[in-house]
Design an enzyme around this catalytic site. Structure first.
Site, PDB file in Angstrom:
ATOM      1  N   CYS A 150      72.923  55.938  51.647  1.00 30.54           N
ATOM      2  CA  CYS A 150      74.240  55.449  51.270  1.00 30.54           C
ATOM      3  C   CYS A 150      74.779  54.491  52.344  1.00 30.54           C
ATOM      4  O   CYS A 150      74.084  53.591  52.787  1.00 30.54           O
ATOM      5  CB  CYS A 150      75.161  56.647  51.029  1.00 30.54           C
ATOM      6  N   THR A 151      76.005  54.715  52.802  1.00 29.91           N
ATOM      7  CA  THR A 151      76.592  53.804  53.790  1.00 29.91           C
ATOM      8  C   THR A 151      76.135  54.100  55.212  1.00 29.91           C
ATOM      9  O   THR A 151      76.636  53.486  56.158  1.00 29.91           O
ATOM     10  CB  THR A 151      78.125  53.830  53.709  1.00 29.91           C
TER      11      THR A 151
END
Length: 202
Positions: free
Chosen positions: A106-107
Protein backbone atom coordinates in the site's frame (compact mmCIF):
# COMPACT_ATOMS: atom_id res chain seq x y z
CA UNK A 1 17.01 -19.98 6.43
CA UNK A 2 15.16 -16.77 5.60
CA UNK A 3 14.68 -13.97 8.12
CA UNK A 4 11.76 -11.66 7.44
CA UNK A 5 11.82 -8.25 9.12
CA UNK A 6 8.51 -6.39 9.20
CA UNK A 7 8.73 -2.72 10.14
CA UNK A 8 6.18 -1.28 12.57
CA UNK A 9 5.37 2.35 13.36
CA UNK A 10 2.45 4.34 14.70
CA UNK A 11 -0.50 4.43 12.29
CA UNK A 12 0.72 1.47 10.24
CA UNK A 13 -2.15 -0.32 8.53
CA UNK A 14 -2.71 -3.57 10.40
CA UNK A 15 -3.36 -6.00 7.56
CA UNK A 16 -0.51 -4.55 5.51
CA UNK A 17 1.89 -6.35 7.82
CA UNK A 18 -0.37 -9.01 9.37
CA UNK A 19 -1.26 -10.49 5.97
CA UNK A 20 2.36 -10.98 4.87
CA UNK A 21 3.21 -12.10 8.43
CA UNK A 22 0.68 -14.93 8.03
CA UNK A 23 2.24 -15.93 4.71
CA UNK A 24 5.83 -15.79 5.97
CA UNK A 25 5.18 -17.65 9.23
CA UNK A 26 3.07 -20.31 7.53
CA UNK A 27 5.85 -20.73 5.00
CA UNK A 28 8.25 -21.30 7.88
CA UNK A 29 5.95 -23.87 9.50
CA UNK A 30 5.74 -25.81 6.24
CA UNK A 31 9.54 -25.68 6.04
CA UNK A 32 9.91 -27.23 9.49
CA UNK A 33 10.51 -23.92 11.26
CA UNK A 34 13.45 -23.08 9.03
CA UNK A 35 12.63 -19.38 8.79
CA UNK A 36 12.08 -16.50 11.19
CA UNK A 37 9.76 -13.48 11.08
CA UNK A 38 10.32 -10.55 13.42
CA UNK A 39 8.54 -7.26 14.07
CA UNK A 40 10.86 -4.26 14.28
CA UNK A 41 10.11 -0.73 15.51
CA UNK A 42 12.05 2.37 16.45
CA UNK A 43 11.29 1.89 20.16
CA UNK A 44 10.50 -1.19 22.28
CA UNK A 45 7.10 0.10 23.44
CA UNK A 46 3.85 -1.14 21.88
CA UNK A 47 2.97 0.46 18.55
CA UNK A 48 -0.58 1.75 18.02
CA UNK A 49 -1.61 0.95 14.47
CA UNK A 50 -4.04 2.70 12.14
CA UNK A 51 -7.22 1.07 13.43
CA UNK A 52 -6.15 1.01 17.07
CA UNK A 53 -4.49 -2.42 17.34
CA UNK A 54 -1.51 -2.28 19.69
CA UNK A 55 1.43 -4.48 18.72
CA UNK A 56 4.57 -5.22 20.70
CA UNK A 57 7.70 -5.30 18.49
CA UNK A 58 10.27 -8.07 18.86
CA UNK A 59 13.25 -5.82 18.18
CA UNK A 60 14.29 -2.21 17.76
CA UNK A 61 16.07 -0.62 14.82
CA UNK A 62 19.47 -1.08 16.43
CA UNK A 63 18.91 -4.54 17.90
CA UNK A 64 17.68 -7.20 15.49
CA UNK A 65 19.05 -10.18 13.56
CA UNK A 66 20.28 -9.79 9.98
CA UNK A 67 17.31 -9.43 7.65
CA UNK A 68 16.92 -11.17 4.31
CA UNK A 69 13.49 -9.71 3.48
CA UNK A 70 12.42 -6.26 4.66
CA UNK A 71 8.72 -5.44 4.50
CA UNK A 72 7.31 -1.91 4.98
CA UNK A 73 3.54 -1.56 5.51
CA UNK A 74 1.42 1.42 4.58
CA UNK A 75 -1.01 3.58 6.51
CA UNK A 76 -1.07 7.22 7.50
CA UNK A 77 2.21 6.85 9.32
CA UNK A 78 3.94 5.70 6.15
CA UNK A 79 2.64 8.71 4.21
CA UNK A 80 2.72 11.55 6.70
CA UNK A 81 5.18 10.99 9.55
CA UNK A 82 7.81 8.33 8.91
CA UNK A 83 9.11 9.71 5.57
CA UNK A 84 10.39 12.65 7.64
CA UNK A 85 11.85 10.51 10.43
CA UNK A 86 15.58 10.17 9.66
CA UNK A 87 15.99 7.34 12.17
CA UNK A 88 13.53 5.20 10.22
CA UNK A 89 14.47 6.27 6.68
CA UNK A 90 18.16 5.84 7.45
CA UNK A 91 17.53 2.40 8.86
CA UNK A 92 15.50 1.36 5.81
CA UNK A 93 18.24 2.58 3.48
CA UNK A 94 20.97 0.74 5.39
CA UNK A 95 18.93 -2.44 5.79
CA UNK A 96 17.95 -2.45 2.12
CA UNK A 97 21.62 -2.48 1.13
CA UNK A 98 22.11 -5.78 2.93
CA UNK A 99 18.72 -7.44 2.38
CA UNK A 100 18.02 -9.73 -0.54
CA UNK A 101 14.51 -8.29 -0.96
CA UNK A 102 12.66 -5.10 0.01
CA UNK A 103 8.87 -5.00 -0.08
CA UNK A 104 6.19 -2.40 0.48
CA UNK A 105 2.46 -2.75 0.88
CA UNK A 106 0.00 0.00 0.00
CA UNK A 107 1.38 3.44 0.92
CA UNK A 108 4.47 1.85 2.40
CA UNK A 109 5.75 2.80 -1.06
CA UNK A 110 6.00 6.42 0.15
CA UNK A 111 8.33 5.40 2.96
CA UNK A 112 10.48 3.13 0.79
CA UNK A 113 10.70 5.95 -1.75
CA UNK A 114 11.63 8.52 0.89
CA UNK A 115 14.33 6.22 2.25
CA UNK A 116 15.90 5.78 -1.18
CA UNK A 117 15.34 2.18 -2.34
CA UNK A 118 12.22 3.18 -4.27
CA UNK A 119 13.80 6.04 -6.18
CA UNK A 120 14.18 5.49 -9.89
CA UNK A 121 12.11 2.30 -9.67
CA UNK A 122 8.69 1.09 -10.75
CA UNK A 123 6.29 0.85 -7.82
CA UNK A 124 2.65 0.13 -6.99
CA UNK A 125 0.64 1.76 -4.22
CA UNK A 126 -2.98 2.22 -3.13
CA UNK A 127 -5.03 3.60 -6.01
CA UNK A 128 -6.10 6.68 -4.04
CA UNK A 129 -2.46 7.72 -3.58
CA UNK A 130 -0.95 6.96 -6.97
CA UNK A 131 -0.90 10.61 -8.07
CA UNK A 132 0.60 11.71 -4.75
CA UNK A 133 3.39 9.15 -5.03
CA UNK A 134 4.07 10.13 -8.62
CA UNK A 135 4.31 13.77 -7.54
CA UNK A 136 7.25 12.86 -5.29
CA UNK A 137 9.32 12.33 -8.43
CA UNK A 138 11.99 9.76 -9.27
CA UNK A 139 9.45 6.93 -9.41
CA UNK A 140 7.31 5.27 -12.06
CA UNK A 141 3.92 4.45 -10.59
CA UNK A 142 2.38 1.32 -12.11
CA UNK A 143 -1.38 1.68 -11.94
CA UNK A 144 -2.64 -1.56 -13.49
CA UNK A 145 -0.89 -4.27 -11.46
CA UNK A 146 -1.65 -5.59 -7.98
CA UNK A 147 2.06 -5.91 -7.30
CA UNK A 148 5.18 -4.88 -9.15
CA UNK A 149 8.64 -6.46 -9.10
CA UNK A 150 11.57 -4.23 -10.05
CA UNK A 151 14.88 -5.92 -9.36
CA UNK A 152 14.85 -6.88 -5.68
CA UNK A 153 12.02 -4.44 -4.86
CA UNK A 154 8.42 -5.67 -4.70
CA UNK A 155 5.57 -3.26 -4.05
CA UNK A 156 1.83 -3.88 -3.90
CA UNK A 157 -1.39 -1.92 -4.09
CA UNK A 158 -3.03 -2.74 -0.76
CA UNK A 159 -4.17 -5.27 1.81
CA UNK A 160 -5.00 -8.34 -0.30
CA UNK A 161 -2.37 -7.42 -2.88
CA UNK A 162 0.14 -7.46 -0.03
CA UNK A 163 -0.78 -11.09 0.59
CA UNK A 164 -0.43 -11.79 -3.13
CA UNK A 165 3.03 -10.25 -3.21
CA UNK A 166 4.11 -12.19 -0.12
CA UNK A 167 2.97 -15.44 -1.73
CA UNK A 168 4.88 -14.54 -4.90
CA UNK A 169 7.96 -13.86 -2.81
CA UNK A 170 7.92 -17.15 -0.89
CA UNK A 171 7.48 -18.84 -4.26
CA UNK A 172 10.52 -17.01 -5.60
CA UNK A 173 12.54 -17.97 -2.52
CA UNK A 174 11.35 -21.52 -1.98
CA UNK A 175 9.55 -22.62 -5.14
CA UNK A 176 6.13 -22.34 -6.75
CA UNK A 177 4.86 -25.58 -5.25
CA UNK A 178 5.77 -24.31 -1.80
CA UNK A 179 3.87 -21.05 -2.41
CA UNK A 180 0.85 -23.07 -3.53
CA UNK A 181 1.06 -25.12 -0.33
CA UNK A 182 1.19 -21.94 1.76
CA UNK A 183 -1.86 -20.55 -0.05
CA UNK A 184 -3.78 -23.79 0.58
CA UNK A 185 -2.72 -23.86 4.22
CA UNK A 186 -4.04 -20.35 4.93
CA UNK A 187 -7.08 -21.03 2.69
CA UNK A 188 -6.39 -17.88 0.72
CA UNK A 189 -8.93 -18.05 -2.08
CA UNK A 190 -10.57 -14.62 -2.32
CA UNK A 191 -14.19 -14.52 -3.41
CA UNK A 192 -15.48 -11.10 -2.32
CA UNK A 193 -19.26 -10.85 -1.90
CA UNK A 194 -21.28 -8.41 -4.00
CA UNK A 195 -18.60 -8.26 -6.69
CA UNK A 196 -21.00 -9.36 -9.42
CA UNK A 197 -23.34 -6.41 -8.85
CA UNK A 198 -20.60 -3.80 -8.44
CA UNK A 199 -20.44 -1.19 -11.21
CA UNK A 200 -17.39 -1.53 -13.42
CA UNK A 201 -16.46 2.08 -12.68
CA UNK A 202 -16.30 1.54 -8.91
Amino acid sequence: MTTYGLLLFDDAEELDFAGPWEVFTTSSVLRGGADTAVLIAERPEPVRCAKGLRVLPDHTLDDHPPIDVLLVPGGRGAREAQPYNPAVTGWIAATAERAAWVGSVCTGAFLVHAAGPGRGRRMATHREYEDALEARGEVTVVRDARYVVDGNLISSQGVSAGIDSALWLVGRLHGRDHARAVRRQIQYDPAPPYLADEPLTA
